[in-house]
Every structure is written in C-alpha cells, then in structure tokens.
Design a protein around this motif. Structure first.
Motif, PDB file in Angstrom:
ATOM      1  N   LEU A 128       0.681  -1.346  -0.099  1.00  0.00           N
ATOM      2  CA  LEU A 128       0.198   0.038   0.428  1.00  0.00           C
ATOM      3  C   LEU A 128       0.861   1.272  -0.253  1.00  0.00           C
ATOM      4  N   SER A 129       0.572   2.163  -0.292  1.00  0.00           N
ATOM      5  CA  SER A 129       1.200   3.767  -0.114  1.00  0.00           C
ATOM      6  C   SER A 129       0.395   4.263   0.607  1.00  0.00           C
ATOM      7  N   GLU A 130       1.530   4.923   1.411  1.00  0.00           N
ATOM      8  CA  GLU A 130       1.470   5.762   2.502  1.00  0.00           C
ATOM      9  C   GLU A 130      -0.198   6.611   1.898  1.00  0.00           C
ATOM     10  N   THR A 131      -0.876   6.874   0.936  1.00  0.00           N
ATOM     11  CA  THR A 131      -2.359   7.224   1.021  1.00  0.00           C
ATOM     12  C   THR A 131      -3.109   6.704   1.093  1.00  0.00           C
ATOM     13  N   GLU A 132      -2.380   5.601   0.837  1.00  0.00           N
ATOM     14  CA  GLU A 132      -3.976   4.437   0.559  1.00  0.00           C
ATOM     15  C   GLU A 132      -3.835   3.459   2.546  1.00  0.00           C
ATOM     16  N   ARG A 133      -2.930   3.571   2.602  1.00  0.00           N
ATOM     17  CA  ARG A 133      -2.607   3.190   4.400  1.00  0.00           C
ATOM     18  C   ARG A 133      -3.397   4.059   5.249  1.00  0.00           C
ATOM     19  N   LEU A 134      -3.179   5.885   4.842  1.00  0.00           N
ATOM     20  CA  LEU A 134      -4.644   6.266   5.725  1.00  0.00           C
ATOM     21  C   LEU A 134      -5.387   6.346   5.099  1.00  0.00           C
ATOM     22  N   GLN A 135      -5.805   6.012   4.360  1.00  0.00           N
ATOM     23  CA  GLN A 135      -7.343   5.581   3.636  1.00  0.00           C
ATOM     24  C   GLN A 135      -7.451   4.351   4.349  1.00  0.00           C
ATOM     25  N   LEU A 136      -7.291   3.707   4.449  1.00  0.00           N
ATOM     26  CA  LEU A 136      -7.527   2.419   5.070  1.00  0.00           C
ATOM     27  C   LEU A 136      -7.480   2.116   6.771  1.00  0.00           C
ATOM     28  N   HIS A 137      -6.467   3.307   6.932  1.00  0.00           N
ATOM     29  CA  HIS A 137      -7.281   3.380   8.809  1.00  0.00           C
ATOM     30  C   HIS A 137      -8.420   3.796   8.601  1.00  0.00           C
ATOM     31  N   ASP A 138      -8.382   4.690   7.523  1.00  0.00           N
ATOM     32  CA  ASP A 138      -9.739   6.547   7.750  1.00  0.00           C
ATOM     33  C   ASP A 138     -11.274   5.150   7.855  1.00  0.00           C
ATOM     34  N   TYR A 139     -10.708   4.228   7.002  1.00  0.00           N
ATOM     35  CA  TYR A 139     -12.213   3.646   6.428  1.00  0.00           C
ATOM     36  C   TYR A 139     -12.459   2.447   7.872  1.00  0.00           C
ATOM     37  N   LEU A 140     -11.197   1.456   8.138  1.00  0.00           N
ATOM     38  CA  LEU A 140     -11.550   1.113   8.807  1.00  0.00           C
ATOM     39  C   LEU A 140     -12.541   1.277  10.687  1.00  0.00           C
ATOM     40  N   SER A 141     -11.610   2.981  11.301  1.00  0.00           N
ATOM     41  CA  SER A 141     -11.854   3.875  12.470  1.00  0.00           C
ATOM     42  C   SER A 141     -13.097   4.273  11.659  1.00  0.00           C
ATOM     43  N   ARG A 142     -14.071   4.336  10.919  1.00  0.00           N
ATOM     44  CA  ARG A 142     -15.186   4.803  10.313  1.00  0.00           C
ATOM     45  C   ARG A 142     -15.996   3.240  10.032  1.00  0.00           C
ATOM     46  N   VAL A 143     -15.717   2.645  10.115  1.00  0.00           N
ATOM     47  CA  VAL A 143     -16.714   0.837  10.000  1.00  0.00           C
ATOM     48  C   VAL A 143     -17.049   0.610  11.334  1.00  0.00           C
ATOM     49  N   LEU A 144     -15.412   0.664  12.435  1.00  0.00           N
ATOM     50  CA  LEU A 144     -15.564   0.234  13.414  1.00  0.00           C
ATOM     51  C   LEU A 144     -16.544   1.085  14.345  1.00  0.00           C
ATOM     52  N   GLN A 145     -16.820   2.707  14.151  1.00  0.00           N
ATOM     53  CA  GLN A 145     -17.544   3.552  15.140  1.00  0.00           C
ATOM     54  C   GLN A 145     -18.958   3.350  14.598  1.00  0.00           C
ATOM     55  N   MET A 146     -18.935   3.245  13.235  1.00  0.00           N
ATOM     56  CA  MET A 146     -20.178   3.019  13.404  1.00  0.00           C
ATOM     57  C   MET A 146     -21.192   1.619  13.903  1.00  0.00           C
ATOM     58  N   LEU A 147     -20.181   0.709  13.886  1.00  0.00           N
ATOM     59  CA  LEU A 147     -20.441  -0.322  15.119  1.00  0.00           C
ATOM     60  C   LEU A 147     -20.820  -0.636  16.074  1.00  0.00           C
TER      61      LEU A 147
END
Length: 151
Positions: A128-147
């Motif tokens: 993963l690129s640095e941008t993709e790493r940040l996006q992955l973290h963001d996506y997973l954080s948002r999914v966790l928050q919604m759950l």
C-alpha cells in the motif's frame, strides 16, 4: 470448452476478510514474539499494550479493553503476573477493588515488543502507498465507529 480451467475464487465477504486479516496478524505477531524468545500469546501482548496506553485499570476495564470475558481475563492476568509483567494493587478509593498495572519489567517488555508490532504491520501494508494506508485506517476507523454507535 476448456474443462481444465480453474473456477473463479468468490470474493470474500467483508466480515470474512476482516476475520482472515486478524487471524494472519495474530499469527505473524506470535511468530515475531517467539523469534525474540518471548513466551507470550497475542492476547497477552494486547493486555500489556492496553495497560501501557491507558494506565492502571480494574480487571473488568482491562477485559473490556481487549474484549475478553472475566474468566479468560483472570487466567491471562495470573500468567502475566507470574511472569512479573504486571501486578494487582489495591484501588486508591475502593478497598474492595484492585487495579492492574504494569511492572517496570512489563513496561520494558512492552518497549521491546513495539518493534515486533511495527514489523508485522509494515509487512501487512507493504503493497500500500502512504495514501492508501491512511485511507485504510480511516475506512476501518469509520466502520468500527458505526458498529459501536448503535443509536
């Protein structure tokens, strides 16, 4: 018609994919710990890490922080206490309660284990690129928050 073709692999569901990723991270982390000669399971690492990040907690708070039931937590705490990595201390305000805290040895071990964690997570994200790493973290954080946000 080609009868020797390999059938397409079905796309994993999000739940299965998350479970598989977690399983591989646990396996890799336990292999890293073993390569350093540490007799620790991933759950024990998580307990030490949470105590290091959050400070002393009750056994119930610690169990909640790593998603363990009370019986399993007691066994893990007993093992870590026998190894000298944590101790149970009387609570400052409640004589009936105990606080779980890292010992000096536990804090030093946590520092040593940080490199294991970094190697595992770096290997997991190597493609993963640095941008993709940040996006992955963001996506997973948002999914966790919604759950967690059930309202």
């Amino acid at each position: 018609m080609n009868t020797n073709s390999i059938p397409p692999v079905p796309q994993e569901s999000l739940g299965m994919l998350l479970w598989l990723v977690r399983t591989e991270v646990v396996r890799a982390m336990e292999a890293e710990l073993a390569s350093k000669g540490l007799d620790l399971r991933f759950t024990q690492y998580l307990i030490l890490k949470r105590l290091g990040l959050m400070g002393p907690m009750s056994a119930t708070e610690t169990a909640r922080a790593v998603e363990l039931d009370g019986g399993a937590m007691t066994r893990q705490l007993d093992q870590l206490e026998r190894k000298g990595y944590l101790r149970r201390r009387p609570h400052e305000q409640d004589r009936r309660a105990l606080r779980i805290e890292l010992t000096t040895e536990g804090a030093a071990l946590l520092q040593d284990m940080a490199s294991c964690n970094e190697r595992v997570l770096e290997a997991a994200q190597r493609s993963l690129s640095e941008t993709e790493r940040l996006q992955l973290h963001d996506y997973l954080s948002r999914v966790l928050q919604m759950l967690r946000d059930k309202t």
